[in-house]
Design an enzyme around this catalytic site. Structure first.
Site, PDB file in Angstrom:
ATOM      1  CG  ASP A 305      89.861 -15.387  18.148  1.00  0.00           C
ATOM      2  OD1 ASP A 305      89.124 -16.056  17.407  1.00  0.00           O
ATOM      3  OD2 ASP A 305      90.154 -14.199  17.955  1.00  0.00           O
ATOM      4  CG  PHE A 376     105.873 -24.685   6.709  1.00  0.00           C
ATOM      5  CD1 PHE A 376     105.504 -26.004   6.954  1.00  0.00           C
ATOM      6  CD2 PHE A 376     104.893 -23.769   6.371  1.00  0.00           C
ATOM      7  CE1 PHE A 376     104.182 -26.392   6.863  1.00  0.00           C
ATOM      8  CE2 PHE A 376     103.575 -24.156   6.263  1.00  0.00           C
ATOM      9  CZ  PHE A 376     103.211 -25.466   6.521  1.00  0.00           C
TER      10      PHE A 376
END
Lengths: 680, 567
Positions: A305, A376
């Site tokens: 990852d 957000f």
């Protein structure tokens, strides 16, 4: 658990010595064909020696000499058993310390009516729900279904910093034996009694679940083959000697046989295997089988990852690009103002960047008093503040701000638009800032690549392993970071099924793939990969799917695991080579000793100039016995792996263990003969 | 003089190489089914296939290959037994030679069937022309073709793909004959005929020698048989004295041609492997290992033969020409040593001098040549033996570099190891157990059990060891000095021959078949390349250690004891 322990701790040595005798039981010995034949030889030697006590036979040599040969053979067996017992003892010691964390703890189980009932931790059934509070020990493995808590997992990871676990998402699993530090959680039991993670770990390190790996089986076949050859050599030698009118004492036959069969590797083989799993454990990786460690050594492709492995994990603001007509200082001030209440790492990095441009945050705080914070959301894809004077500051993705501006009929400045593309092209993330819908400019956010990661990838490349970066970024960004970090390939905008497809494709071409994951949606890929390392912080599903669990949750751990796997195979290979190469010198010690008296001309083969036939035979068996304990440290620690490329590695190991294996016993046997010669 | 002899050896070897390289390329094309020089043979092949009802497009698994191989061998054995035990009453027997006793017929039939050609009879008096042609010469062709076909199955299996379809056995077998052995034999036979080797169906020729004695010289279809004897690495001579006989090997030139003929196919097959798999470096590695092993055995033999026998030197005999006892003066010591080593590393086993009379260390290297049995080796089977060693070397080397072992992208696992270990174990088992039984017979009661042993002591031991080694290596040469036409020798070596022929074919072909079915793993920087010098050293070490370790005590009691007593 990750503490380094010395090889010969007194606490471990004493039980290992005891075990060395217990393991003489032929039923246990039978598993190891090489050492089993040594045991048979030793038994014969015992009978011969005892026989001489009652009926001396000059052809067989003196009682004392035969007794000495018997004792040395017995020591050979004990040394080999000791090596195995010591390796097991090291595992057991760790199992003991684990077991302490699994003490019986009462669990507060919620029954069907929601009442709390106290149940012993060992009686918890899968699916039951229990409560744990600050200060209590979690009774067994489970998934949090309600609440959030900080948990001390040092009992199993050795890591003292507490971790946060919460319901939902990929951080919901808790492990039995760990302690809740704050808050209160409701947990559903995820494993049946006796099958918890801790139970499995204990069984593994104790060696109860240890099975011979395929490679170990193949090696055992080879060693059994070598043993058979030498059975043949020794058995046929009897009629040969009859033909040549050269009587050979039984002790000499047995000595020749024991010296020739590969006792060194035969005696150390199981210790090497146990030590391999043990080394993985010391790296805080729990392997579900020895095979997984071996497979790790063969890995061709490594899926990593991006976040946390290749990059530090967070993007950081690296530069402000004001639109025309906006000064950099003004831009920095407004950007900081819009980010002060933003606790995300990106937000904090903007404030820091502003501070480096001499924008002090303190005065800004005052301006924020009474401001409205805009969080957000996935819908607006922007955040910011609305100041008390009505000024609207927004920062967000460029298209989000572009829409915002378009709705207010504000233009999107051409230079800023160009800059946005340039940043994306460089692998960065552009964050556009607007004031009352007027575009002020763009903040450049960049991924920070971990220091030293390029070298690690280079090391992997030299091992022949292809590294693949998995990221949710767009292909442009992904390519840039891949180039920066030096990975060989990348999967951009990766969804879980993309990982699967990639793994399958590589596997179809015959490659072995390793990956690391933590989330439930990683589970299929973890199961599909040849080596799947689940993080301990990950979900239960991920841990079940993988064949290793990393207790440290360290994404770069895969690299270590690969090296441990290679080390395991190499240790087997080098000791096999050494063991077989030793035979050359042993032949030159024993064969002239067998025939020298009857055929003086064969004295020419006594190149070591050993004192007498008896001292030659004794020296060879003593060398053969002593080499086992001398090599125990190598067997348990493993041969150092260096990524030199296969051919160079072969050359190096052939020189050290092949050529060395030919030379060392010549010196060793000669030295022992000098000492033994004093007594004979 | 000595330098000339050595130069001629170098010349013969270089000619062998110069022929083997293009021949290897040619064979690869033939067996890949590509266009090649002798495609005009195709109608002949198709005729054979049509006659036999074989569909060559039907590909076989490794089991089907082995079944086909064993079946046709069984048929040939029946044919050979029948002719040998009735030849006295069959036509084409101008010299009136009698039929063979059953144990000798068994030994002879097996021996030629398995490409060994251990001869416990003398061709002049033991065989009719019919038997020489339909048993001996026929088996010399088909047994060589069997070995080559088995090697081609191995080639096919080692390609980078996953399959159990490995071509058609009969296709490989017939092409080995029509494209290689038949045309090659015609060329060699022509050289022999023009050098004076007989090729006739007429019986013995009576003649009066210069001394006035009347003798009858044995003749027959010699040239045709000698050609395939060498080319097919068979080794069984028309005459009892084999290639030492002046009519079987008349001149230094025929000696060089015969010697080259027996080496060329085994060497060419190594190169063919490289061309076939398009891995030339692998072929060079194998060739390098084989050549180093061959040279290491050749050097002491040439050295000791050229330097003569110290026991004779003490008696004041001039040994400027080397140890010539038992050798033909038209060949000399060096060419005889070269011949004996090429014929033992390659399981041909023809002789142009008596191995019994070689210096002890030369005898040792001859024995080692057969004990390793993989330095070039017999037609096809040499490569199969080498492959078994290769598997073991790959396994250990793979561990040494920290990867589960793989060969040409296929993983070597327990099953393959089991077969490779059994195959390599079989060779010492047959040799040591056979010799031990015989030594026991002798030691128990020499007079009653072992009237056949002419030399007691170390040399006698070497003779017995040699006979079994030769049988187990399917070599066929004899150390001589043994009266070996007795039921004990005929039956014991016959059994050894059978086991030593077919198991080492079955084993490697099975391994190759198993590997072919596995997934191909592409090579990476971590993969051990099998085509490097380092790996070559590894393979050589494995061969040396397996052979040296198992046979060292036996060699110590035979040639080594004799050597150290002599020097």
């Amino acid at each position: 658990m990750s503490t380094k322990t010395s090889l010969f701790q007194p606490a471990l040595v004493a039980p290992a010595v005891r075990q060395a005798f217990v393991k003489l039981d032929p039923r246990l010995m039978f598993r190891n064909p090489v050492m089993f034949t040594v045991e048979v030889g030793t038994a014969v030697m015992l009978v011969v020696t005892l026989g001489l006590l009652f009926r001396p036979d000059p052809a067989q040599g003196s009682f004392g000499y035969n007794l000495t040969v018997f004792v040395v053979l017995l020591l050979t067996l004990l040394f080999a058993n000791f090596a195995e017992a010591l390796a097991e003892a090291r595992g057991k010691a760790q199992a003991e310390s684990l077991r302490k964390t699994r003490e019986e703890t009462p669990a507060r189980v919620l029954d069907a009516d929601g009442r709390q009932v106290s149940v012993s931790s060992s009686a918890l059934q899968k699916g039951q729900i229990f409560l744990v509070e600050a200060g209590e020990i979690i009774p067994t493995d489970g998934e949090i279904i309600e609440g959030l808590a900080t948990i001390d997992e040092s009992a199993i990871t050795g890591e003292s910093a507490p971790v946060i676990r919460e319901a939902g998402g990929d951080k919901s699993s808790v492990t039995g034996g760990t302690r809740v530090l704050t808050d209160r959680i409701k947990v559903v039991v995820s494993t049946a009694p006796g099958e918890s993670f801790l139970d499995k770990m204990i069984a593994l390190v104790e060696g109860a679940a240890r099975q011979k790996t395929p490679n170990e089986i193949a090696l055992t076949i080879l060693l059994a083959g070598f043993t058979l050859v030498f059975v043949l050599v020794c058995v046929t030698l009897a009629p040969f000697a009859d033909y040549a009118r050269t009587p050979i004492a039984i002790s000499a036959f047995i000595a020749l046989f024991v010296c020739l069969i590969p006792t060194t590797i035969g005696g150390l083989l199981s210790a090497i295997g146990i030590a391999g799993m043990d080394r993985a454990l010391r790296a805080n990786v729990i392997t579900k089988s020895g095979k997984a460690v071996e497979t790790a050594g063969d890995i061709d492709v490594l899926l990593l990852d991006k976040t946390g492995t290749i990059t530090i994990g967070n993007r950081r603001a690296t530069r402000f690009w004001p639109a025309p007509g906006v000064s950099e200082r003004q831009f920095a001030e407004l950007a900081a103002l819009a980010s002060l209440t933003d606790e995300t790492p990106e937000g904090r990095s903007i404030v820091e960047l502003a501070r480096s441009l001499a924008v002090a945050p303190e005065p800004l705080h005052q301006r924020l008093a009474g401001a409205e914070l805009i969080k957000f959301t996935a819908e607006t894809r922007s955040s910011g503040v609305t100041l008390p004077d009505g000024t609207r500051l927004r920062k967000g993705a460029s298209d989000a701000i572009r829409q915002l501006a378009a709705r207010a009929n504000e233009p999107f400045p051409q230079p800023t638009s160009e800059q946005v593309d340039a940043i994306a092209g460089n692998g960065g993330t552009p964050l556009v800032l607007s004031q009352n819908e007027r575009v002020l400019g763009v903040v450049e956010l960049q991924d920070v690549i971990k220091p030293g990661i390029q070298e690690r990838f280079e090391r992997l490349r030299r091992m022949g392993i292809k590294t693949v970066m998995v990221t949710g970024d767009n292909p442009l960004t992904a390519r840039y970071i891949a180039e920066q970090a030096g990975v060989d390939d990348f999967i951009a905008e990766a969804r879980p099924e993309d990982k699967m497809t990639y793994i399958r494709r590589e596997q179809q071409q015959g490659r072995l793939v390793a990956m690391m994951g933590d989330g439930t949606n990683d589970a299929p890929a973890l199961a599909q990969a040849d080596v799947g390392v689940a993080m301990n912080s990950g979900t239960q599903a991920a841990k079940e799917a993988g064949n290793m669990v990393d207790l440290d949750n360290d994404p770069t751990k895969l690299i270590e695991v690969v090296e441990i796997g290679k080390q395991l195979l190499m240790t087997r290979g080098t000791l096999t080579t050494f063991s077989i190469a030793n035979d050359v010198a042993k032949y030159f010690a024993i064969v002239p000793a067998l025939f020298m008296v009857a055929i003086p001309a064969l004295g020419a083969l006594n190149v070591m100039g050993l004192k007498s036939p008896q001292s030659a035979i004794l020296s060879a068996v003593i060398f053969n016995a002593l080499i086992i304990p001398l090599l125990v440290p190598l067997a348990l620690r493993g041969v150092t792996y260096q990524p030199l490329g296969a051919s160079a590695l072969l050359r190096r190991n052939l020189l050290i263990y092949g050529l060395g294996g030919v030379i060392v016993p010549f010196l060793g046997i000669k030295l022992i003969d000098l000492v033994v010669g004093l007594f004979l | 003089m000595m330098n000339n002899e050595l130069l001629s050896l170098g010349g013969i070897y270089l000619v062998t190489l110069a022929l083997a390289l293009p021949l290897g390329a040619y064979l690869a094309r033939v067996f890949r089914g590509e266009k090649s020089l002798l495609d005009f043979m195709r109608p002949v092949e198709n005729g054979i296939f049509r006659l036999a009802g074989i569909d060559v497009r039907r590909e076989m698994s490794w089991q089907q290959h082995l079944l086909a191989l064993l079946t046709i061998n069984l048929v040939w054995f029946g044919l050979a037994m029948l002719v040998l035990s009735t030849q006295g009453s069959l036509p084409l027997n101008p010299d009136q030679n009698p039929s063979m006793a059953p144990d000798l017929a068994f030994n002879t039939a097996i021996s030629f069937l398995v490409n060994c050609n251990l001869q416990h009879y003398s061709g002049e008096s033991g065989l009719s022309y019919l038997a020489q042609l339909v048993v001996i010469t026929f088996l010399q062709f088909v047994s060589a073709a069997t070995g080559i076909a088995a090697a081609v199955v191995l080639f096919n299996a080692l390609q980078t793909r996953t399959t159990d379809k490995l071509g058609n056995f009969y296709d490989y077998f017939v092409k080995s004959l029509t494209r290689l052995l038949l045309p090659g034999s015609v060329l060699v036979a022509l050289v022999l005929v023009f050098s004076g080797t007989p090729m006739t169906m007429l019986g013995k020729q009576p003649l009066v020698t210069l001394q006035g004695d009347s003798v009858a010289v044995s003749r027959g279809p010699v040239a045709a048989m000698v050609a395939i004897k060498e080319l097919g690495t068979n080794g069984g001579g028309f005459y009892g004295a084999n290639s030492a006989h002046p009519l079987e090997n008349p001149t230094f030139l025929t000696n060089a041609v015969e010697n080259t003929a027996l080496c060329v196919i085994p060497v060419a097959l190594v190169f063919a492997l490289g061309f076939y798999l398009r891995r030339p470096r692998l072929a060079y590695m194998i060739f390098g290992v084989m050549t180093v092993g061959f040279a290491a055995l050749l050097a002491p033999a040439v050295y000791y033969e050229l330097h003569g026998n110290p026991a004779l030197t003490k008696l004041g005999v001039d040994q400027a020409l080397g140890a010539l006892e038992g050798k033909e003066i038209r060949f000399g010591a060096a060419a005889s040593a070269y011949w004996s080593i090429t014929n033992t590393v390659i399981s041909c086993g023809s002789v142009n001098s008596m191995h019994d009379s070689f210096m002890p260390l030369s005898g040792l290297t001859q024995l080692l040549g057969m004990m390793t049995n993989a330095f070039y080796g017999g037609c096809g089977v040499g490569l199969l033996n080498f492959f078994a060693y290769l598997i073991i070397a790959v396994f250990i080397a793979g561990l040494l570099v920290g990867r589960t072992p793989e060969l040409l992208g296929k993983k070597i696992e327990a099953r393959e190891m089991k077969i490779a270990v059994l195959v390599t174990l079989l060779h010492p088992l047959l040799i040591l157990a056979g010799t031990a039984l015989t030594a026991h017979l002798y030691a128990a009661d020499p007079a009653a059990n072992a009237g056949w042993l002419a030399n007691p002591g170390y040399h006698g031991f070497s003779e017995m060891l040699y006979e079994f080694t030769s049988a187990a290596a399917n070599n066929g040469s004899g150390f001589e000095g043994l009266g070996d036409n007795t039921p004990w020798w005929n039956i014991s070596t016959g059994v050894v021959l059978l086991l030593a022929r077919f198991l080492p074919i079955i084993g490697p072909v099975a391994i190759a078949g198993l590997l072919a079915r596995k997934k191909y793993v592409p090579e990476s920087a971590g993969t051990l390349p099998a085509d490097t010098a380092t790996f070559g050293v590894m393979v050589l070490a494995v061969i040396v250690i397996i052979a040296a370790l198992a046979f060292f005590p036996a060699l110590a009691l035979g040639p080594l004891a004799e050597h150290f007593s002599l020097y």
